[in-house]
Write a protein that holds these residues in place. Sequence first.
Motif, PDB file in Angstrom:
ATOM      1  N   VAL A   1     -14.932-110.867 -61.933  1.00 18.87           N
ATOM      2  CA  VAL A   1     -16.283-110.371 -61.642  1.00 18.87           C
ATOM      3  C   VAL A   1     -16.598-109.157 -62.511  1.00 18.87           C
ATOM      4  CG1 VAL A   1     -17.728-109.259 -59.887  1.00 18.87           C
ATOM      5  CG2 VAL A   1     -16.391-111.292 -59.294  1.00 18.87           C
TER       6      VAL A   1
ATOM      7  N   THR B   1     -17.885-110.027 -49.425  1.00 23.99           N
ATOM      8  CA  THR B   1     -16.883-110.770 -50.173  1.00 23.99           C
ATOM      9  C   THR B   1     -15.559-110.785 -49.414  1.00 23.99           C
ATOM     10  OG1 THR B   1     -17.902-109.992 -52.205  1.00 23.99           O
ATOM     11  CG2 THR B   1     -15.745-110.968 -52.410  1.00 23.99           C
TER      12      THR B   1
ATOM     13  N   MET C   1     -16.773-115.720 -52.289  1.00 24.56           N
ATOM     14  CA  MET C   1     -18.205-115.401 -52.266  1.00 24.56           C
ATOM     15  C   MET C   1     -18.938-116.290 -51.255  1.00 24.56           C
ATOM     16  SD  MET C   1     -18.737-112.923 -54.395  1.00 24.56           S
ATOM     17  CE  MET C   1     -20.495-112.938 -54.707  1.00 24.56           C
TER      18      MET C   1
ATOM     19  N   GLU D   1     -17.383-110.330 -65.999  1.00 24.73           N
ATOM     20  CA  GLU D   1     -18.707-110.939 -66.060  1.00 24.73           C
ATOM     21  C   GLU D   1     -19.811-109.882 -66.007  1.00 24.73           C
ATOM     22  OE1 GLU D   1     -19.921-114.282 -66.237  1.00 24.73           O
ATOM     23  OE2 GLU D   1     -17.896-114.588 -67.017  1.00 24.73           O
ATOM     24  N   SER D   2     -19.583-108.836 -65.219  1.00 19.14           N
ATOM     25  CA  SER D   2     -20.611-107.805 -65.066  1.00 19.14           C
ATOM     26  C   SER D   2     -20.836-107.042 -66.359  1.00 19.14           C
ATOM     27  CB  SER D   2     -20.232-106.831 -63.942  1.00 19.14           C
ATOM     28  OG  SER D   2     -19.138-106.010 -64.306  1.00 19.14           O
TER      29      SER D   2
ATOM     30  N   PRO E   1     -25.106-113.021 -63.288  1.00 13.56           N
ATOM     31  CA  PRO E   1     -24.866-111.574 -63.285  1.00 13.56           C
ATOM     32  C   PRO E   1     -25.993-110.780 -63.950  1.00 13.56           C
ATOM     33  CG  PRO E   1     -22.879-112.756 -63.936  1.00 13.56           C
ATOM     34  CD  PRO E   1     -23.988-113.762 -63.901  1.00 13.56           C
TER      35      PRO E   1
ATOM     36  N   TRP F   1     -23.064-104.645 -58.262  1.00 17.82           N
ATOM     37  CA  TRP F   1     -21.675-104.908 -58.651  1.00 17.82           C
ATOM     38  C   TRP F   1     -20.754-103.804 -58.140  1.00 17.82           C
ATOM     39  CZ3 TRP F   1     -20.525-109.559 -60.489  1.00 17.82           C
ATOM     40  CH2 TRP F   1     -21.547-110.306 -61.078  1.00 17.82           C
TER      41      TRP F   1
END
Length: 281
Positions: free
Chosen positions: A220, A92, A153, A223-224, A188, A194
């Motif tokens: 992120v 990333t 990403m 979302e995880s 996800p 993660w």
Amino acid sequence: MTKGNILITGASTGIGAACAKKFINEGYAVYGSVRKQEDADRLVEEMGNDFHPLLFDVTDEAAIKKVAAELTTELDGQGLQLLINNAGIAVTGAVELLDIDAFRKQYEVNYFGLIAVTKAFLPLLGAIENCSFESGKIINMSSIASKRTMPFMTPYAGSKAAVDSFTEGLRRELMIYGIDAVTINPGPIRTPIWEKIDVKMDLVGGTIYEPILKRFIKLVDKESKDAIEADVFANRVFKTFQSKKPKVSDVVIKNKLLKYNLLSLISARRIDEFIKKILKI
């Protein structure tokens, strides 16, 4: 007596481990690739004698070929019913600041490693003339990122888009042997990936990208927390294996109608504006 033989790369944690447990519970013998002996020992202890660890790194072509030859001897005329190419990493960072080696690392694992494993085990999937066993299947673990690329990403999404194209071409070539090849493109999933995302924060410190990347990482993380559980996803993988004609590219994500289907109706430029707003670019 097991129902058949399954090979899963990247079986030490996450999706790979969850899939290994699912297939073992369904009566299959699972051969799972791991890079460390301690992981091999732990998984055998956790899953029992139907889990068979294979020690290799997907970037080590010589080791892959050696293991493939050994497994061919061990199976003694049996084949693999399924190969799940799951091993992967996520690099990333901002394209402008990442060096080329970071991109090479990403593709060596996610793309070239997948190709090396596939080629080495194709004979055990039935890619030989006058094969004595039924042809197997291939499931390549891609990502929704190959279809919806977020900023920072780019290396990961690009490697997964390459996997999508590889799989499509491979499937059409392998029809001659009756071997099917598909991708699953998850959003996800609650896995350790993660926690292991290779974020190059040191490269963005003090640059124009720093506050944007920090906001992206928070997104992120959010979302995880709402990710699909790995064992739930493993059930989806098993159903794909069972299906006679599975989707060739199956997007698996929570709230798919809103987060994927409806977004497909919106222009890329409109999505750009939404990303610009949410990340304050």
